[in-house]
Design an enzyme around this catalytic site. Structure first.
Site, PDB file in Angstrom:
ATOM      1  N   GLY A 130       0.822  -1.210   0.000  1.00  0.00           N
ATOM      2  CA  GLY A 130       0.000   0.000   0.000  1.00  0.00           C
ATOM      3  C   GLY A 130       0.858   1.263   0.000  1.00  0.00           C
ATOM      4  O   GLY A 130       2.095   1.203   0.050  1.00  0.00           O
ATOM      5  N   ASP A 181      -7.969  10.610  10.754  1.00  0.00           N
ATOM      6  CA  ASP A 181      -8.703  11.780  11.253  1.00  0.00           C
ATOM      7  C   ASP A 181     -10.214  11.602  11.076  1.00  0.00           C
ATOM      8  O   ASP A 181     -11.004  12.293  11.724  1.00  0.00           O
ATOM      9  CB  ASP A 181      -8.242  13.056  10.523  1.00  0.00           C
ATOM     10  CG  ASP A 181      -8.332  12.956   9.011  1.00  0.00           C
ATOM     11  OD1 ASP A 181      -8.226  11.839   8.469  1.00  0.00           O
ATOM     12  OD2 ASP A 181      -8.504  14.004   8.351  1.00  0.00           O
ATOM     13  N   TYR A 233     -16.416   4.247   6.900  1.00  0.00           N
ATOM     14  CA  TYR A 233     -14.957   4.107   7.026  1.00  0.00           C
ATOM     15  C   TYR A 233     -14.502   4.517   8.434  1.00  0.00           C
ATOM     16  O   TYR A 233     -13.789   3.782   9.108  1.00  0.00           O
ATOM     17  CB  TYR A 233     -14.282   4.976   5.959  1.00  0.00           C
ATOM     18  CG  TYR A 233     -12.780   5.105   6.076  1.00  0.00           C
ATOM     19  CD1 TYR A 233     -11.939   4.025   5.813  1.00  0.00           C
ATOM     20  CD2 TYR A 233     -12.183   6.324   6.437  1.00  0.00           C
ATOM     21  CE1 TYR A 233     -10.552   4.150   5.909  1.00  0.00           C
ATOM     22  CE2 TYR A 233     -10.808   6.463   6.522  1.00  0.00           C
ATOM     23  CZ  TYR A 233      -9.991   5.382   6.260  1.00  0.00           C
ATOM     24  OH  TYR A 233      -8.624   5.517   6.360  1.00  0.00           O
ATOM     25  N   TRP A 241      -5.035  12.781   5.234  1.00  0.00           N
ATOM     26  CA  TRP A 241      -4.776  13.302   3.883  1.00  0.00           C
ATOM     27  C   TRP A 241      -3.425  12.810   3.335  1.00  0.00           C
ATOM     28  O   TRP A 241      -2.586  13.597   2.911  1.00  0.00           O
ATOM     29  CB  TRP A 241      -4.816  14.826   3.890  1.00  0.00           C
ATOM     30  CG  TRP A 241      -6.138  15.433   4.219  1.00  0.00           C
ATOM     31  CD1 TRP A 241      -7.170  14.881   4.913  1.00  0.00           C
ATOM     32  CD2 TRP A 241      -6.590  16.759   3.865  1.00  0.00           C
ATOM     33  NE1 TRP A 241      -8.223  15.757   5.013  1.00  0.00           N
ATOM     34  CE2 TRP A 241      -7.891  16.922   4.376  1.00  0.00           C
ATOM     35  CE3 TRP A 241      -6.007  17.821   3.177  1.00  0.00           C
ATOM     36  CZ2 TRP A 241      -8.622  18.094   4.215  1.00  0.00           C
ATOM     37  CZ3 TRP A 241      -6.733  19.001   3.021  1.00  0.00           C
ATOM     38  CH2 TRP A 241      -8.030  19.127   3.534  1.00  0.00           C
TER      39      TRP A 241
END
Ligand SMILES: NC(=O)c1ccc[n+]([C@@H]2O[C@H](COP(=O)([O-])OP(=O)(O)OC[C@H]3O[C@@H](n4cnc5c(N)ncnc54)[C@H](OP(=O)(O)O)[C@@H]3O)[C@@H](O)[C@H]2O)c1
Length: 282
Positions: A11, A103, A126, A151
């Site tokens: 990933g 977050d 999620y 992010w």
């Protein structure tokens, strides 16, 4: 005996952690779903009992935020049951577990940055599955690090920066959301933070993002400025760009726990972006 077992190594974050871990003196086993599906409890337990790592770093996750809305059961398996399986096995062999979270466990209604012990209230499937994962890890493993980030972008995989650079090529005007605020974080910087953190047992919840914050619009503008691209860019609201999953409007994470123990903060997000663009020759 293995020092580090890394899951989710293919990933975006996993491959950055892998390349850093390989440069240390640790022996590293890096695996992804083909080698071990972390949702399978017995296989996960046997794997960890056989390899006997000192530290497991879990970068495996179901990260399609919108996809989770219609596939929450599977997302729960990967984001909650999988980490629980790792946590139980780590506890049994006395290993530490580093688990990555997000977050998006927060609802984004707070007016000041969220610190590590603010109360999560996820608004999306999620976020709910990731928060369940956090709780299970903390409950099942006494040597756990839960690291929330935000992010993320990195060399491997589709991310906001690569998407913006791709869209810029089209020459069409672009509208980007200006009412969601967060901290863009370079996966390589986060990987460095993780490797420094685990040098000593410093268990707990951590917020690790690049320093500073901005809106997606500000982020896009900085990408185009740094890349020297002329783009017809304008602001829009979240309502103008509806998505299946609700995103927090303000998810700035206050990075308290690392600095409180003398660990370096991650550099400002604009510097992380510059390093990333250099790395991809942009
Ligand atoms: N990306 C972001 O903006 C962001 C922001 C905040 C937090 N995070 C968190 O940061 C962590 C890393 O995110 P990322 O963006 O690097 O994720 P990613 O690129 O989607 O990588 C996740 C990896 O996990 C693998 N995986 C999926 N299901 C698995 C299973 N059952 N068993 C073993 N491996 C499995 C995936 O394989 P496949 O590709 O084959 O499914 C993939 O290689 C995650 O915990 C994520 O929640 C990410």
């Amino acid at each position: 005996m293995t020092d580090i077992l890394l899951t989710g190594c293919n990933g975006m974050l996993g491959q950055e952690v892998h390349s850093l871990a390989k440069k240390t003196k640790n022996t590293v086993i890096a695996i992804d779903i083909k080698e071990l599906d972390i949702t399978e409890q017995d296989t996960t337990s046997s794997f960890i009992h056989i390899k006997k790592p000192n530290i497991v770093i879990n970068c495996a996750a179901y990260t399609n935020v919108d996809g989770c809305e219609t596939d929450e059961d599977n997302a729960f398996k990967v984001n909650a049951i999988g980490p629980r399986n790792l946590a139980m096995a780590c506890e049994e062999i006395g290993a530490s577990l580093v688990h990555i979270s997000t977050d998006y466990v927060f609802d984004g209604t707070q007016e000041t940055p969220y610190d590590e012990y603010d109360i999560p209230s996820p608004q999306s499937a999620y976020g709910r599955t990731k928060y369940a994962g956090e709780r299970l890890v903390a409950h099942c493993c006494s040597r756990s690090y839960i690291i929330r980030t935000a992010w993320l972008y990195g060399i491997k995989g589709k991310n906001f920066v690569s998407t913006m650079l791709q869209l810029a090529k089209s020459g069409k005007p672009l509208k980007v959301v200006d009412d969601q605020i967060g901290s863009p974080t370079y996966a390589k910087d986060l990987a460095e933070g993780i490797m420094t953190l685990v040098e000593k047992p410093r268990y707990g919840i951590y917020h690790f993002t690049n320093a500073g914050f901005c809106s997606w619009y500000d982020f896009a503008k900085e990408i185009f400025d740094q890349a020297g691209l002329e783009v017809d860019l304008s602001r829009c609201t979240t309502d103008e760009f509806p998505r299946p999953a609700k995103r927090p409007a303000f998810s700035k994470l206050k990075n308290n726990m690392g600095p409180a123990q003398g660990l370096p903060s991650l550099r400002p997000w604009q510097e992380g972006l510059r390093a990333y663009l250099n790395e991809i020759d942009c």
